[in-house]
Scaffold this motif. Sequence first.
Motif, short mmCIF file in Angstrom:
data_model
loop_
_atom_site.label_atom_id
_atom_site.label_comp_id
_atom_site.label_asym_id
_atom_site.label_seq_id
_atom_site.Cartn_x
_atom_site.Cartn_y
_atom_site.Cartn_z
N MET A 121 14.74 -13.49 -5.05
CA MET A 121 13.94 -12.35 -5.46
C MET A 121 13.99 -11.30 -4.36
N PRO A 122 14.27 -10.04 -4.71
CA PRO A 122 14.33 -8.98 -3.68
C PRO A 122 12.97 -8.77 -3.01
N LYS A 123 13.01 -8.29 -1.78
CA LYS A 123 11.77 -8.04 -1.04
C LYS A 123 11.87 -6.70 -0.31
N ILE A 124 10.75 -5.98 -0.34
CA ILE A 124 10.62 -4.71 0.39
C ILE A 124 9.51 -4.86 1.42
N ILE A 125 9.81 -4.46 2.64
CA ILE A 125 8.82 -4.43 3.72
C ILE A 125 8.38 -2.97 3.90
N ALA A 126 7.08 -2.74 3.89
CA ALA A 126 6.54 -1.42 4.16
C ALA A 126 5.83 -1.48 5.51
N ILE A 127 6.22 -0.61 6.40
CA ILE A 127 5.60 -0.55 7.72
C ILE A 127 4.66 0.65 7.75
N ASN A 128 3.39 0.36 7.99
CA ASN A 128 2.36 1.39 8.06
C ASN A 128 2.17 1.76 9.52
N GLY A 129 2.59 2.97 9.88
CA GLY A 129 2.48 3.44 11.26
C GLY A 129 1.16 4.11 11.58
N SER A 130 0.20 4.06 10.66
CA SER A 130 -1.07 4.74 10.88
C SER A 130 -2.07 3.87 11.63
N PRO A 131 -2.76 4.44 12.62
CA PRO A 131 -3.84 3.70 13.28
C PRO A 131 -5.00 3.39 12.33
N ARG A 132 -5.10 4.15 11.25
CA ARG A 132 -6.10 3.85 10.20
C ARG A 132 -5.46 2.85 9.24
N VAL A 133 -5.72 1.58 9.46
CA VAL A 133 -5.04 0.53 8.70
C VAL A 133 -5.18 0.73 7.19
N LYS A 134 -6.33 1.12 6.72
CA LYS A 134 -6.55 1.35 5.28
C LYS A 134 -6.84 2.84 5.04
N GLY A 135 -6.02 3.68 5.66
CA GLY A 135 -6.18 5.12 5.50
C GLY A 135 -5.22 5.68 4.46
N ASN A 136 -4.95 6.96 4.53
CA ASN A 136 -4.13 7.64 3.52
C ASN A 136 -2.70 7.11 3.45
N THR A 137 -2.11 6.80 4.59
CA THR A 137 -0.74 6.26 4.57
C THR A 137 -0.72 4.93 3.82
N PHE A 138 -1.72 4.10 4.05
CA PHE A 138 -1.82 2.82 3.34
C PHE A 138 -1.87 3.04 1.83
N PHE A 139 -2.70 3.98 1.38
CA PHE A 139 -2.84 4.22 -0.06
C PHE A 139 -1.53 4.69 -0.68
N LEU A 140 -0.80 5.51 0.05
CA LEU A 140 0.51 5.97 -0.44
C LEU A 140 1.49 4.79 -0.53
N LEU A 141 1.55 3.99 0.51
CA LEU A 141 2.44 2.83 0.51
C LEU A 141 2.06 1.86 -0.62
N GLU A 142 0.76 1.65 -0.79
CA GLU A 142 0.28 0.74 -1.83
C GLU A 142 0.72 1.20 -3.22
N ALA A 143 0.70 2.51 -3.46
CA ALA A 143 1.14 3.04 -4.76
C ALA A 143 2.61 2.75 -5.01
N VAL A 144 3.44 2.89 -3.98
CA VAL A 144 4.87 2.57 -4.11
C VAL A 144 5.05 1.07 -4.37
N LEU A 145 4.37 0.26 -3.58
CA LEU A 145 4.53 -1.19 -3.70
C LEU A 145 4.03 -1.72 -5.04
N ASN A 146 2.99 -1.11 -5.59
CA ASN A 146 2.49 -1.53 -6.91
C ASN A 146 3.58 -1.39 -7.96
N GLU A 147 4.34 -0.31 -7.90
CA GLU A 147 5.44 -0.11 -8.85
C GLU A 147 6.54 -1.15 -8.66
N LEU A 148 6.83 -1.46 -7.42
CA LEU A 148 7.86 -2.47 -7.13
C LEU A 148 7.43 -3.84 -7.65
N GLU A 149 6.17 -4.17 -7.44
CA GLU A 149 5.66 -5.47 -7.89
C GLU A 149 5.70 -5.59 -9.41
#
Length: 190
Positions: A1-29
């Motif tokens: 099964m393919p796998k994608i790693i998303a690296i969040n470089g934001s010091p705000r672990v659950k900040g805006n960058t996280f929400f953007l990454l989560e939206a991408v990953l939801n589609e992949l899942e």
Amino acid sequence: MPKIIAINGSPRVKGNTFFLLEAVLNELEKEGIQTEIINIGSEVISGCMACYSCKKRGDYTCKIIKDSFNDIFDACRKADGIILGSPVYVGGMTSQLKAFIDRACLVNKYNNEPFKRKIGAAVVAVRRNGALETFNSINNFFTLSQMIIVGSSYWNQGIGREKGEVLNDEEGMKTMVNLGRNMAWLLNQL
């Protein structure tokens, strides 16, 4: 099964960058692709010392062992694709993501280029300016690593300053959905 790693470089672990990454990953899942978010923004990631010990070692590692770089690099090496996400700080990516990229670039280059032909995507959270510079800097790493860059319907960015504000950026969130779909499509083609 393919796998994608998303690296969040934001010091705000659950900040805006996280929400953007989560939206991408939801589609992949939704397409049956495994995903994982690794948060490096709240860590101390040392910068590259240009010692070239990674070239001498030849074992896909950096000699600096006081941080989590080697584990993160190994996860990326084993994945089929990498998403690098960062908020814009003073017109560019965060120092944590920059340190990771600088080291990953050399370890990749001098260890049989394990990132070559993997897919990559940049994701940027921005308030005002610096999105394009950050987007281009991340994509420069993908190009130097001979990766296949995946785009979306616009720059892969969401606009917002306060935590969760990007969720109100309708166009930005749609861009993330399209990015996830494009990545899934490309993985299925490969």
